[in-house]
Design a protein around this motif. Structure first.
Motif, PDB file in Angstrom:
ATOM      1  N   ILE A   1       1.207  28.674   3.784  1.00 45.87           N
ATOM      2  CA  ILE A   1       1.593  27.964   2.559  1.00 45.87           C
ATOM      3  C   ILE A   1       0.484  27.932   1.509  1.00 45.87           C
ATOM      4  O   ILE A   1       0.737  27.590   0.366  1.00 45.87           O
ATOM      5  N   GLY A   2      -0.736  28.297   1.859  1.00 48.64           N
ATOM      6  CA  GLY A   2      -1.867  28.098   0.954  1.00 48.64           C
ATOM      7  C   GLY A   2      -2.167  29.283   0.064  1.00 48.64           C
ATOM      8  O   GLY A   2      -1.264  29.964  -0.427  1.00 48.64           O
ATOM      9  N   VAL A   3      -3.459  29.516  -0.117  1.00 48.14           N
ATOM     10  CA  VAL A   3      -3.923  30.518  -1.080  1.00 48.14           C
ATOM     11  C   VAL A   3      -3.357  31.905  -0.768  1.00 48.14           C
ATOM     12  O   VAL A   3      -2.884  32.609  -1.668  1.00 48.14           O
TER      13      VAL A   3
ATOM     14  N   HIS B   1      -0.583  32.817   0.775  1.00 52.62           N
ATOM     15  CA  HIS B   1       0.826  32.810   0.414  1.00 52.62           C
ATOM     16  C   HIS B   1       0.990  32.942  -1.109  1.00 52.62           C
ATOM     17  O   HIS B   1       1.783  33.732  -1.620  1.00 52.62           O
ATOM     18  N   PHE B   2       0.190  32.187  -1.834  1.00 58.76           N
ATOM     19  CA  PHE B   2       0.255  32.158  -3.290  1.00 58.76           C
ATOM     20  C   PHE B   2      -0.081  33.525  -3.879  1.00 58.76           C
ATOM     21  O   PHE B   2       0.666  34.063  -4.705  1.00 58.76           O
TER      22      PHE B   2
ATOM     23  N   GLN C   1      -6.853  22.073   5.080  1.00 61.81           N
ATOM     24  CA  GLN C   1      -6.079  22.829   6.056  1.00 61.81           C
ATOM     25  C   GLN C   1      -4.893  23.482   5.358  1.00 61.81           C
ATOM     26  O   GLN C   1      -4.558  24.638   5.620  1.00 61.81           O
ATOM     27  N   TRP C   2      -4.271  22.726   4.436  1.00 63.38           N
ATOM     28  CA  TRP C   2      -3.115  23.277   3.741  1.00 63.38           C
ATOM     29  C   TRP C   2      -3.515  24.306   2.695  1.00 63.38           C
ATOM     30  O   TRP C   2      -2.874  25.321   2.531  1.00 63.38           O
ATOM     31  N   VAL C   3      -4.593  24.022   1.973  1.00 67.83           N
ATOM     32  CA  VAL C   3      -5.024  24.973   0.941  1.00 67.83           C
ATOM     33  C   VAL C   3      -5.317  26.331   1.579  1.00 67.83           C
ATOM     34  O   VAL C   3      -4.988  27.380   1.033  1.00 67.83           O
TER      35      VAL C   3
END
Lengths: 288, 281, 358
Positions: free
Chosen positions: A127-129, A131-132, A120-122
């Motif tokens: 916040i995950g991919v 965002h990155f 769920q976070w990834v």
């Protein structure tokens, strides 16, 4: 003989009781309820197929049931392909085999709740991919499947493959290691390319294992519940709902035991449909 | 040939990355403060790793109204785990021994029934089981959830031990019977000492399986006995206000840690257990 | 007095009759071997005597006591198994004393018996080892030791030597024979190896299809087999069988094999056969010689099979092949037509339909 034989029967009798009452008795009860007028509480008035008609007219069930097939096909194909490929790679005499096996198998020791939350976070847009990658200098990059009505179900496949591929790898690797070394020597002597040996000789030898894996994964798909609860909660809306979650929700939160029972019976039927290839193979074996 | 070799390792390393990334992200995030999470990248190493989030997760994370941390769930899981594992493994060993060595009439029928029973989805059985347990006063209680774990563990445990004992030579039992030993004496003095490896496999399978269970704990344990997985999901998926990702991930790690440790401590047995449990005879 | 007495024993698995009406009597101190091909029921019969498998009908007595319904451990027997069945997690010492401890014998008595048996079988140095640390022959001796400490009236052996290599088997055969001579227990011993049977037994019961074909001393069995099956099963190289028709001419009987006629004056018929009886004429290779007394028949040399101490010579007799046991020196250089002398007194003749000795 007499006394000891009695001891064996005595020891087994609780298991017989549990099997008859808890497994089969309960299943029969649920099946019966699915043909009655039950709603909030069990009602034993027979009502034909009405529950099933209502069930398949319910949009949420339609989504959940369709999702089971989407999730199932993709997970089975994905986990099998990844697992098989990994097994073949590892079987090519690689260094650090222990390391690779350890890394690929550890997800199996984690619960689906933990797996679901981690993914769920990834995959979380904030916040995950996504965002990155945006931070890397691609501000328009979008990867928000987990929040999309029509994509959320696919994110479950990532997590599912991640969790199950190791198991397939372990089973397949055991199969590959069991292939007679003389077969490899013979193909070397004949000069057959390695990929042809895998495709033409080794994989057909592993067919029973592949069937086993397909059955295992399919049964797991029908039963899956925790993963979707932790990862998407069945959402957005009920876009990523699965039958397992549908039955639990309707049994307890929504308290509609009639609908829950009908859905549960459809699940049971699906499990036995998934088992069919296994029985087919077994019957053919006995026939020969 | 050389290029193929490099490609092989590249693929394997890529796969290793795919498998490790979720865990790495969770570990790294759990060591960061919230400010760093909001501004920084999820893949960035923590600037000043600290265990504040872990302490908070353990001591004071909130599940709904109560804010007593995930430790409550940890101890609940522990109290469920120990008797469930001990009793279900013992039951499996005894069943397997009775079925495979003594071959009472109907042994094969029972075995087939158990095997098929193992495939019945929990969802089919849950509601009537709740009814049964309520009727005998065990619903929402510690003994209740333990009983449920034992019941649902019976098929796999029995099959694992049956397969093991069926692989032993028949003459062992015959020799012991000529020596005058009975059912229990043969089990405790001859069979059980032989079963150390398979016992370890079964214990590992049950420890990870029962610790990782969510559904049965949710339905049967009741609020006061909710296991760690149930509490974790409550903490993460129902919390109000701003999500404290570092605390959530620390709580997740704490929940994942016991089975992970079991896995790293016992790799070979774990794989045997998983495949035995999966292939089911 | 009979140590083991079996009467009217029947055993079947579903439609398959494994034992059909078995009668067997083993006298005190006797070494009885149950011999037969696999599937003949010999191991089932032993299991029944041990009480490990229930039987459908019949009665088993051990030492004059009806044990048909008793547990194995209450029958006063000790048993040695084919796979030895040593308890893998126990030391040799504990393996041998387990049964005694189960029976709660006094410690001093257990120690006494253990020392005695270990000494008897040269196991003293191995007492603290586990079975996995022993060689095949050592495991076999432990299995026998475990039976010896029981000091039972009756010892049952289920193909105990079949997992050993040829040399070790010969050694253990001598060992078992020595033990029987020194301790004189009653033994029932199952094997499919006729050499084992001939060397060890005081009496052999040859079994086929769940029945005992003949129960007799090794010599009797070899010299006067009562059925065609026994004649063929016992003896190596095998007995020659020639299909013949018996002709009576007054008091004299002759066997007709195509154009060849073999006078049977020297043969002792149990009852004189009718003229024209279809029969099998059996003669062992050592009873056909190149010279000497006996009925002379004209043959053609086929080939020689050297076997070390002897050479087996093969000759054409009419339409049939006939083997003769020859000294290697005489066998060398033999070819062409030869006259063979058949020792009719030691021949065996069977009815072709009943396969019984005539």
């Amino acid at each position: 003989m007499r006394i000891s034989g009695l001891a064996a029967r005595l020891v087994l009798s609780p298991t017989v009781l549990v099997t008859v009452v808890c497994f089969y008795g309960c299943a029969v009860w649920t099946a019966y309820i699915s043909f009655t007028k039950s709603s909030f509480i069990p009602n034993y008035t027979f009502n034909g197929l009405a529950q099933y008609e209502r069930l398949f007219a319910t949009p949420r069930w339609g989504v959940a049931y369709t999702n089971m097939f989407i999730f199932g096909v993709l997970l089975v194909v994905g986990a099998l392909a990844v697992g098989l490929l990994l097994a073949i790679m590892i079987d090519r005499n690689v260094r650090g085999e222990g390391f690779f096996r350890t890394v690929m198998l550890y997800p199996l020791s984690m619960s689906f709740i933990v797996t679901g939350l981690a993914w769920q976070w990834v995959l979380s847009p904030s916040i995950g991919v996504q965002h990155f990658v945006r931070d890397l200098g691609f501000p328009n990059f979008t990867f928000d499947w987990i929040a999309q009505q029509d994509r959320a179900i696919y994110t479950l496949v990532f997590a599912g493959v991640w969790h199950q591929a190791g198991l397939i790898m372990a089973i397949m690797l055991a199969g590959l290691r069991g292939v007679d070394r003389d077969i490899w020597r013979a193909t070397k002597v004949e000069g057959i390319p390695t990929w042809r040996v895998y495709l033409g000789i080794v994989l057909p030898m592993l067919r029973p294992l592949v069937v086993t894996c397909v059955v295992l994964l399919s049964v797991a798909v029908v039963k899956s519940y925790d993963l979707v609860v932790a990862m998407t909660g069945g959402g957005p809306g009920f876009a990523s709902d699965l039958p397992g979650k549908f039955v639990v929700d309707f049994s307890f939160e929504r308290a509609n035991i009639g609908q829950a029972s009908a859905a549960a019976v459809v699940m049971l039927g699906s499990v036995f449909a998934a088992l069919a290839p296994y029985f087919y193979v077994e019957l053919r074996k006995r026939g020969q | 040939m050389k290029a193929a070799r490099i490609g092989l390792y590249a693929f394997l390393l890529g796969a290793a990355l795919f498998f490790s990334i979720p865990l790495l992200i969770v570990v790294m995030t759990s060591l960061k403060p919230m400010t760093e999470i909001r501004t920084g990248s999820i893949f960035a190493l923590p600037l000043a790793p600290n265990f504040d989030a872990w302490v908070k997760a353990w001591m004071s994370a909130c599940t709904g109204l109560a804010c007593e941390g995930i430790r409550v769930g940890f101890w609940n899981s522990f109290r469920i785990l120990v008797p469930s594992v001990a009793l279900s493994v013992m039951a499996g060993a005894l069943n397997g021994y009775a079925l495979a060595q003594w071959k009472p009439p109907g042994a094969n029928a029972l075995l087939t029934a158990l095997m098929l029973g193992a495939f019945i989805p929990y969802q089919v059985i849950l509601y009537p089981m709740v009814k049964i347990l309520s009727n005998i006063g065990l619903y929402n209680s510690l003994p209740g959830i333990i009983a449920v774990h034992i019941i649902f563990g019976l098929p796999v445990m029995t099959l694992i031990f049956r397969n093991f004992y069926a692989g032993l030579p028949d003459e062992l039992l015959k020799a012991a019977r000529v020596d005058g030993a009975g059912f229990w004496r043969i089990f405790f003095e001859i069979m059980l000492p032989l079963s150390i490896n398979i016992l370890i496999v079964a214990v590992i399978l049950q420890v990870t399986g029962i610790w990782n269970d969510y559904l049965l704990g949710l339905i049967f344990a009741g609020r006061d006995n909710a296991p760690m997985t149930v509490q974790l999901n409550l903490i993460v998926n129902t919390s109000m206000g701003e999500q404290e990702h570092n605390v959530n991930m620390a709580a997740t790690l704490l929940t994942a840690l016991p089975p992970l440790l079991v896995y790293f401590a016992s790799g070979r047995y774990f794989v045997r257990g998983i495949t035995a449990g999966a292939v089911k005879g | 007095m009979s140590a083991v007495q079996v009467r009217g024993l029947r055993k079947s698995y579903g439609p398959l009759d494994v034992l059909r009406n078995i009668d067997l009597e083993v006298r005190e101190g006797e070494f009885t071997v149950l011999l037969g091909p696999s599937g003949c029921g010999k191991s089932t019969l032993l299991s029944a005597i041990a009480g490990l498998d229930p039987v459908n009908a019949g009665r088993i007595e051990i030492g004059g006591v009806d044990v048909t319904d008793l547990d194995p451990s209450a029958r006063g027997i000790a048993m040695v198994f084919q796979s030895y069945a040593l308890y893998p997690t126990m030391t040799v010492r504990n393996n041998m004393t387990f049964g005694l401890r189960v029976k709660r014998l006094p410690k001093a008595e257990i120690d006494k018996r253990l020392t005695w048996a270990a000494d008897m079988l040269q196991l003293t140095a191995l007492l603290d080892r586990k079975p996995a640390q022993l060689s095949g022959g050592q495991r076999q001796r432990v299995a026998i030791g475990r039976a010896l400490v029981q000091q039972s009236r009756v010892f049952l052996f289920d193909e105990p030597l079949s997992n050993l290599d040829a040399k070790l088997r010969a050694e253990m055969r001598v060992e078992i024979k020595r033990l029987h001579r020194e301790l004189a227990p009653t033994v029932v011993y199952v094997t499919h190896d006729q050499i084992e049977a001939m060397t060890l037994a005081t009496r052999i019961a040859v079994m086929r299809g769940g029945q005992i074909e003949q129960y007799a001393t090794p010599d009797e069995l070899y010299e006067r087999p009562q059925t065609l099956f026994v004649a063929g099963f016992v003896g190596s190289p095998a007995m020659n069988f020639l299909p013949v028709v018996l002709r009576r001419n007054g008091g004299a009987v002759a066997a007709e094999l195509g154009p060849v006629t073999i006078p049977l004056d020297a043969y002792a018929f149990a009852t004189p056969p009718a003229d024209g009886t279809q029969a099998i004429f059996g003669i062992r290779p050592e009873h056909a010689a190149l010279s000497g007394a006996g009925v002379q028949v004209a043959t053609e040399t086929l080939f020689m099979e050297p076997m070390g101490a002897d050479t087996l010579g093969w000759f054409q007799l009419g339409t049939e092949k006939l083997s003769a046991r020859l000294a290697p020196q005489t066998a060398r250089g033999i070819s062409g037509p030869q006259r063979l002398a058949l020792d009719i007194a030691n021949a065996s003749i069977f009815a072709r339909d009943t396969e019984q000795r005539l």
